[in-house]
Design a protein around this motif. Sequence first.
Motif, mmCIF file in Angstrom:
data_model
loop_
_atom_site.group_PDB
_atom_site.id
_atom_site.type_symbol
_atom_site.label_atom_id
_atom_site.label_comp_id
_atom_site.label_asym_id
_atom_site.label_seq_id
_atom_site.Cartn_x
_atom_site.Cartn_y
_atom_site.Cartn_z
ATOM 1 N N LEU A 103 0.849 -1.195 0.000
ATOM 2 C CA LEU A 103 0.000 0.000 0.000
ATOM 3 C C LEU A 103 0.881 1.240 0.000
ATOM 4 O O LEU A 103 1.777 1.381 0.835
ATOM 5 C CB LEU A 103 -0.903 0.048 1.240
ATOM 6 C CG LEU A 103 -2.195 -0.745 1.247
ATOM 7 C CD1 LEU A 103 -2.967 -0.432 2.532
ATOM 8 C CD2 LEU A 103 -3.060 -0.433 0.037
ATOM 9 N N TYR A 406 -2.969 4.103 -2.364
ATOM 10 C CA TYR A 406 -2.996 3.363 -3.626
ATOM 11 C C TYR A 406 -2.731 1.880 -3.375
ATOM 12 O O TYR A 406 -1.678 1.512 -2.859
ATOM 13 C CB TYR A 406 -1.915 3.909 -4.576
ATOM 14 C CG TYR A 406 -2.110 5.354 -4.941
ATOM 15 C CD1 TYR A 406 -1.661 6.377 -4.096
ATOM 16 C CD2 TYR A 406 -2.733 5.718 -6.124
ATOM 17 C CE1 TYR A 406 -1.841 7.716 -4.428
ATOM 18 C CE2 TYR A 406 -2.906 7.058 -6.468
ATOM 19 C CZ TYR A 406 -2.466 8.051 -5.615
ATOM 20 O OH TYR A 406 -2.637 9.372 -5.942
ATOM 21 N N GLY A 407 -3.693 1.056 -3.755
ATOM 22 C CA GLY A 407 -3.523 -0.380 -3.573
ATOM 23 C C GLY A 407 -3.693 -1.126 -4.880
ATOM 24 O O GLY A 407 -3.948 -0.533 -5.933
ATOM 25 N N ASN A 408 -3.541 -2.442 -4.822
ATOM 26 C CA ASN A 408 -3.853 -3.279 -5.976
ATOM 27 C C ASN A 408 -4.610 -4.510 -5.520
ATOM 28 O O ASN A 408 -4.303 -5.633 -5.889
ATOM 29 C CB ASN A 408 -2.593 -3.634 -6.778
ATOM 30 C CG ASN A 408 -1.474 -4.106 -5.860
ATOM 31 O OD1 ASN A 408 -1.758 -4.528 -4.729
ATOM 32 N ND2 ASN A 408 -0.243 -4.052 -6.314
#
Lengths: 412, 412
Positions: A103, A406-408
């Motif tokens: 993250l 910002y994550g994935n």
Amino acid sequence: MLTELGKKAKEAEKTLMIATTEQKNKALKYIAQALIENADEIIQANTIDLENGKNNGMSEAMLDRLKLDKGRIKGMAKGVEDVVLLPDPVGRVLSETTRPNGLNIKKVSTPLGVIGVIFEARPNVTSDAAALCLKSGNTVILRGGKEAINSNRIIAKTMREAVKKSGLSEDVIQLVEDTSRESANALMQMNEYVDVLIPRGGAGLIQAVVKNATVPVIETGVGNCHIYIDKDANVDMAADIVYNAKTNRVSVCNAAESLLIHKDIAKEALPKIKAKLDEKSVELFGDEEAVDIAKGIEKATERDWGTEYLDYKMSVKIVNSLDEAVDHIYKYSTGHSECIVTENKEAAEEFLNKVDSAAVYVNASTRFTDGGEFGFGAEIGISTQKLHARGPIGLPELQSFKYKIYGNGQVR
Amino acid sequence: MLTELGKKAKEAEKTLMIATTEQKNKALKYIAQALIENADEIIQANTIDLENGKNNGMSEAMLDRLKLDKGRIKGMAKGVEDVVLLPDPVGRVLSETTRPNGLNIKKVSTPLGVIGVIFEARPNVTSDAAALCLKSGNTVILRGGKEAINSNRIIAKTMREAVKKSGLSEDVIQLVEDTSRESANALMQMNEYVDVLIPRGGAGLIQAVVKNATVPVIETGVGNCHIYIDKDANVDMAADIVYNAKTNRVSVCNAAESLLIHKDIAKEALPKIKAKLDEKSVELFGDEEAVDIAKGIEKATERDWGTEYLDYKMSVKIVNSLDEAVDHIYKYSTGHSECIVTENKEAAEEFLNKVDSAAVYVNASTRFTDGGEFGFGAEIGISTQKLHARGPIGLPELQSFKYKIYGNGQVR
């Protein structure tokens, strides 16, 4: 009615929050221009306020604060133009970290939102506050005193039209035209639409806001400032600093109100300082020791120690130690500005660390507690509270922040 | 009585404010040790609270929150020890400037002062809050609910004795033993002695503090968190994120409560997400479109959109655009945490910029809004206001600052 205004402010904030620097600067330039163009109309409205003031027995000093002329309106416009030059505080990455799980967390400055500014009879506050709020991406709700309502109304109208012409919503600047106490109280409790209140004015106004507000407040401006003359002080420097801090401008919050002198230096320092203050006929109110040392000092009462005179008056106390000075300041200070005059570096550091005020000085006048003097360019007031902003409130202090993450696909 | 306690707190703060990191860490280690040593006594007192709770018809969930056993007390001690390892936030130079006139201005972090922590029935908050306040140089006044008073009393006594043994004043930790509403209100208005209030608990407690306090408040904890599934979302990722954010722990403020889905992807995404949520029997309350798309969704009422369920329940709304999602969030969010699930970077940035909440996520569970997950080491709560602290409140957020100004005789 006030709710309607709050709703509009919140709505306008949505776009102002994400407006570009160029958009905001354009609006500011238009405001500055419009103030000059509408000067006659503003002065006409101000004349009505002045006449009402005279009929209501307003003091000369108050009338002077209220008065606008071409020069002062030019000054207001110049103030707005100066804000154009200041860096945009919005959207700065304050810190960034990437966590072991990938993250990415960015802490980014954001406007506070809708700011309610509650002030008294100085109409120039309308343009000052509006310009600083606009540049920092905050919608402002202005609520001035009834004494200046005619001036404020035309100044606000002028600014709103200019903002609209620039392409932003005119609702980023709003004026509460109802100057009743009820409307002030309603504004202070409009948590749904107002994010922060900043009162600007005397102790009475500020206390009323602190007491009645449910919206978070940035307390400003009351300054019972102390100067402590240490036993290792340069006495000439001490006299200059006290003279400047007391008499340079007596009606402001960073003026010194109380003098503390170490007993070991009092017999030398007090007469010298007093001689200097005599040049401006400053009245001194002292404890017994002070009264014994120099002629012409009146006996102080308990009340003197806690008084912000805002006048050619000053209290004087002889103390046995730096710690006694610190304790006295702890008890009576409003947490604004305090100063130690000393050539002893250890004593200076001790004073700096132990005194819990917004600005703590070594060998300089308390008059420097000011956004301009600090290099902030401008200020909307001087905070005497410890939450959020302390000391001069410049553009960076008119910011909150948020975390952009910002994550994935991370889950816990 | 409360005034006496406030005076003592303010007095103790004078020394805690300037205590060294070593002194504070020593006190924290002694506290951790004393909690373990006094575990039996603490459990004994806790048993009384539990019995009273049962007799007063306290729910199982509440009784569980109230309960202390050896394991939990070890956890409390471990929590205190963890704070030893965190960096000391006091005295950091945040910025420094030398002005043209030679004045050197240092902005330095300082403790907030005296912090009032008002909480409900979880006795572990006493040691948590006390440890964080102590490390950050703040005296704490703890005011817990009456349900845990016996536990709190012995925990506070244990901590105070440990602090005293370490050489600091025991008054840096104080407990308000009077758990009446009057004492809470008095604490909230003790501006002379309390610098900041931090309420920890449910919406009712927090609203009561915001409404009654004249002392500045850091509002915490209420989270009506939204997840928006953009038209360009990865639907599997969306289902995983919603599932985690909703069901990982339903009773916490960073759990998701409301789901917004772009109409272009709703027919694909909603059934998948619902199937996943069905694993935990999550009840969904949807608008007409949502009800039409998937079976087993109840019709939502206006009330649902603003509800923090803290339960296996979630509201669902189909939106026509990202802007509609943002507007919905603007209207109903508590400003805690919101998330967009999308593969479209522009949409992600737009959402991050337009949504005005403490934590705004792209493609990650809202459950990460937490001091530990952010890398802060610990937190005293999660702020949902914009003044001073926003999001997880760690040690740096428990600081104010002051300006230390070095001159050599400067006057204005």
